[in-house]
Design a protein around this motif. Structure first.
Motif, mmCIF file in Angstrom:
data_model
loop_
_atom_site.group_PDB
_atom_site.id
_atom_site.type_symbol
_atom_site.label_atom_id
_atom_site.label_comp_id
_atom_site.label_asym_id
_atom_site.label_seq_id
_atom_site.Cartn_x
_atom_site.Cartn_y
_atom_site.Cartn_z
ATOM 1 N N ALA A 30 -3.101 5.831 10.917
ATOM 2 C CA ALA A 30 -3.390 6.879 9.927
ATOM 3 C C ALA A 30 -3.347 6.296 8.514
ATOM 4 O O ALA A 30 -4.225 6.568 7.683
ATOM 5 N N ARG A 31 -2.347 5.466 8.258
ATOM 6 C CA ARG A 31 -2.231 4.884 6.905
ATOM 7 C C ARG A 31 -3.403 3.954 6.602
ATOM 8 O O ARG A 31 -3.967 3.979 5.506
ATOM 9 N N ALA A 32 -3.769 3.153 7.596
ATOM 10 C CA ALA A 32 -4.887 2.217 7.377
ATOM 11 C C ALA A 32 -6.173 3.009 7.104
ATOM 12 O O ALA A 32 -6.946 2.673 6.207
ATOM 13 N N GLY A 33 -6.369 4.085 7.857
ATOM 14 C CA GLY A 33 -7.597 4.888 7.714
ATOM 15 C C GLY A 33 -7.664 5.630 6.398
ATOM 16 O O GLY A 33 -8.750 5.929 5.890
ATOM 17 N N SER A 34 -6.499 5.938 5.821
ATOM 18 C CA SER A 34 -6.496 6.741 4.591
ATOM 19 C C SER A 34 -6.783 5.898 3.356
ATOM 20 O O SER A 34 -7.005 6.422 2.275
ATOM 21 N N GLY A 35 -6.741 4.578 3.517
ATOM 22 C CA GLY A 35 -6.954 3.708 2.349
ATOM 23 C C GLY A 35 -5.705 3.580 1.492
ATOM 24 O O GLY A 35 -5.761 3.029 0.392
ATOM 25 N N ALA A 36 -4.562 4.073 1.993
ATOM 26 C CA ALA A 36 -3.310 3.978 1.223
ATOM 27 C C ALA A 36 -2.909 2.517 1.064
ATOM 28 O O ALA A 36 -3.258 1.671 1.895
ATOM 29 N N LYS A 40 4.939 -3.972 2.671
ATOM 30 C CA LYS A 40 5.299 -5.137 3.501
ATOM 31 C C LYS A 40 5.747 -4.657 4.884
ATOM 32 O O LYS A 40 5.401 -5.247 5.902
ATOM 33 N N ASN A 41 6.487 -3.557 4.884
ATOM 34 C CA ASN A 41 6.975 -3.007 6.149
ATOM 35 C C ASN A 41 5.798 -2.600 7.054
ATOM 36 O O ASN A 41 5.795 -2.891 8.255
ATOM 37 N N ASP A 42 4.773 -1.964 6.474
ATOM 38 C CA ASP A 42 3.582 -1.582 7.266
ATOM 39 C C ASP A 42 2.939 -2.834 7.871
ATOM 40 O O ASP A 42 2.602 -2.866 9.055
ATOM 41 N N LEU A 43 2.783 -3.842 7.016
ATOM 42 C CA LEU A 43 2.070 -5.049 7.456
ATOM 43 C C LEU A 43 2.845 -5.756 8.562
ATOM 44 O O LEU A 43 2.274 -6.191 9.561
ATOM 45 N N PRO A 89 -4.012 -8.702 10.986
ATOM 46 C CA PRO A 89 -2.864 -9.530 10.586
ATOM 47 C C PRO A 89 -3.084 -10.107 9.188
ATOM 48 O O PRO A 89 -4.214 -10.395 8.801
ATOM 49 N N VAL A 90 -1.982 -10.261 8.454
ATOM 50 C CA VAL A 90 -2.075 -10.913 7.140
ATOM 51 C C VAL A 90 -2.422 -12.379 7.423
ATOM 52 O O VAL A 90 -1.733 -13.035 8.190
ATOM 53 N N PRO A 91 -3.507 -12.880 6.827
ATOM 54 C CA PRO A 91 -4.007 -14.184 7.293
ATOM 55 C C PRO A 91 -3.195 -15.400 6.874
ATOM 56 O O PRO A 91 -3.267 -16.432 7.522
ATOM 57 N N ILE A 117 6.115 -17.190 12.204
ATOM 58 C CA ILE A 117 4.753 -16.645 12.019
ATOM 59 C C ILE A 117 4.366 -15.842 13.265
ATOM 60 O O ILE A 117 3.880 -14.722 13.175
ATOM 61 N N LYS A 118 4.653 -16.452 14.424
ATOM 62 C CA LYS A 118 4.261 -15.831 15.706
ATOM 63 C C LYS A 118 4.951 -14.491 15.926
ATOM 64 O O LYS A 118 4.396 -13.572 16.517
ATOM 65 N N GLU A 119 6.184 -14.373 15.425
ATOM 66 C CA GLU A 119 6.933 -13.121 15.625
ATOM 67 C C GLU A 119 6.897 -12.244 14.382
ATOM 68 O O GLU A 119 7.534 -11.193 14.330
ATOM 69 N N SER A 120 6.195 -12.699 13.366
ATOM 70 C CA SER A 120 6.077 -11.972 12.101
ATOM 71 C C SER A 120 7.439 -11.662 11.480
ATOM 72 O O SER A 120 7.720 -10.551 11.039
ATOM 73 N N THR A 121 8.275 -12.693 11.434
ATOM 74 C CA THR A 121 9.542 -12.527 10.708
ATOM 75 C C THR A 121 9.474 -13.243 9.362
ATOM 76 O O THR A 121 10.315 -13.012 8.500
ATOM 77 N N THR A 122 8.500 -14.138 9.201
ATOM 78 C CA THR A 122 8.318 -14.765 7.879
ATOM 79 C C THR A 122 6.925 -14.466 7.363
ATOM 80 O O THR A 122 5.972 -14.364 8.124
#
Ligand SMILES: Cc1cc2nc3c(=O)[nH]c(=O)nc-3n(C[C@H](O)[C@H](O)[C@H](O)COP(=O)(O)OP(=O)(O)OC[C@H]3O[C@@H](n4cnc5c(N)ncnc54)[C@H](O)[C@@H]3O)c2cc1C
Length: 385
Positions: A30-36, A40-43, A89-91, A117-122
């Motif tokens: 929903a957030r991605a679709g709204s253009g909001a 960092k937490n969302d990503l 994903p953030v590239p 990177i693989k677990e998205s903790t950094t």
């Protein structure tokens, strides 16, 4: 154009579609679709949802932690992720520096950096551009001088996307002055909380904070954080850019954009019989088909873990020009309604998002190396002119 896939591939598609329909966080869609503006937490939540299936680093070789998919599966996955409207994903970690670490890093560096990177903790940022070194990247001046087991880094990086969220930055720095400016560049990784690193926000015209200037003031970076050889950074930098420039295609999202334009224009009194509009639409559809085919051709010619070479310049130009043309066509459909700013009170939020996409799309032909520079690369290195 319809690509036919075999039954196994279609089963795989069904599995991926089910994941996005049933397991992927609904609020993120929903957030991605709204253009909001995404936090960092969302990503990171979006990346972790993919990581929970082992589906975050799909282009990494299997030994590095990739899912071991062939080109067809990667293509289908990407299509389904875009159809679902999921957050890409953030590239900077997943697509840019991860494969460089895998290809050129030491075993110790792989063990230290790849799991995060693989677990998205950094979260990583890309420190390539400088105020006086954008298109002419090799003229970069950020200096690193060796002092014992450290480099001492001084200089400025700019347009550093999402550096305010980053735990690490990979940076191109000058370790020596050589006759050829491409020599004497070194690829260093530094923790963003190193004393002397400061992030200065750059607020863009839409009021958002994605870009930054990052200054280095006597920052000590251990030599063990250098990837590859000192002075050979240009080689690793270009390996990375090959992957970066190929990552812009987003064909499925472009097709969805075209489908929504077609639906809207067909019910629009002014446009439905406007031959010039439909000529433009059809020409764009054909170019999109050719992007799709070119992308598949380039990807299928690569060995796992290899970075596309000069072809990536062709893909970068095609993908970004088509994206801009789609956003222009969409603005034609929305007409004056698009002249709204993107906020929750806009009379037509979809038109307002179209406007935001239109402006955001202008940057696509600049970042990752401006399209004029890609044309120079094609002229010199592909056509040998
Ligand atoms: C939204 C956004 C995000 C970015 N994120 C990052 C990031 O995370 N990390 C990072 O390191 N960088 C990032 N960049 C920087 C980006 O890579 C540079 O903006 C780009 O390389 C162009 O450099 P420049 O802005 O200095 O423009 P310039 O190099 O000053 O170019 C200005 C214009 O002149 C043209 N030009 C320059 N030289 C030539 C030539 N020889 N022949 C023909 N035309 C030429 C260019 O095409 C361009 O149109 C980002 C940029 C944007 C817009």
């Amino acid at each position: 154009m319809d690509l036919e896939f075999d039954q196994q591939a279609e089963q795989f598609r069904a599995e991926v579609r089910k994941f996005f329909a049933e397991e992927y966080p609904r609020d993120l869609l929903a957030r991605a679709g709204s253009g909001a503006a995404l936090t960092k937490n969302d990503l990171q939540r979006a990346e972790r949802a993919l990581a929970s299936k082992g589906w975050l680093c799909i282009n990494w070789p299997e030994e590095a932690g990739g899912p071991g998919w062939d080109v067809t599966r990667k293509y289908i996955f990407d299509q389904e992720m875009q159809h679902a409207g999921a957050i890409s994903p953030v590239p900077m970690g997943v697509i840019y520096v991860g494969p460089v670490i895998w290809a050129f890093g030491t075993e110790e560096q792989k063990a230290r950096w790849l799991p995060g990177i693989k677990e998205s903790t950094t979260f990583w940022a890309q420190g390539y551009s400088e105020p006086e070194a954008g298109s002419d990247l090799a003229s970069l001046q950020c200096r690193a001088e060796r002092d014992g087991d450290d480099y001492v880094v001084n200089g400025t990086k700019i347009w550093t996307t999402l550096a305010q969220h980053a735990d690490w930055i990979f940076a191109l720095v000058r370790t020596s002055k050589e006759e050829r400016k491409q020599q004497g560049i070194t690829f260093l990784c530094a923790p963003m909380d190193s004393p002397g690193i400061t992030v200065h926000p750059i607020i863009t015209i839409d009021g958002r904070h994605r870009l930054n200037r990052v200054t280095f003031d006597n920052v000590r970076v251990p030599v063990e954080n250098r990837i590859g050889e000192e002075g050979e950074g240009w080689k690793y930098a270009n390996f990375l850019l090959g992957n970066e420039r190929t990552s812009y295609a987003h064909v499925a999202a472009k097709r969805m954009g075209m489908a929504s334009i077609e639906a809207l224009a067909s019910s629009n009194e002014q446009l439905k019989d406007d031959a010039a509009f439909w000529d433009r639409f059809n020409e764009l559809s054909i170019r999109l088909d050719s992007l799709d085919m070119t992308m598949l051709r380039v990807l299928s010619s690569l060995v796992d873990g290899e970075s596309p070479g000069r072809e990536s310049s062709v893909l970068k130009i095609m993908a970004t020009e088509i994206a801009q043309n789609i956003s222009e066509l969409r603005m034609q459909v929305y007409g004056y309604e698009g002249l709204a700013v993107l906020d929750s009170d806009a009379p037509n939020p979809k038109a307002a998002k179209a406007m935001a996409d239109y402006f955001g799309g202008r940057a696509q032909s600049i970042y990752g190396g401006a399209n004029e520079i890609q044309k120079n690369i094609i002229a010199r290195r592909v056509l040998g002119l």
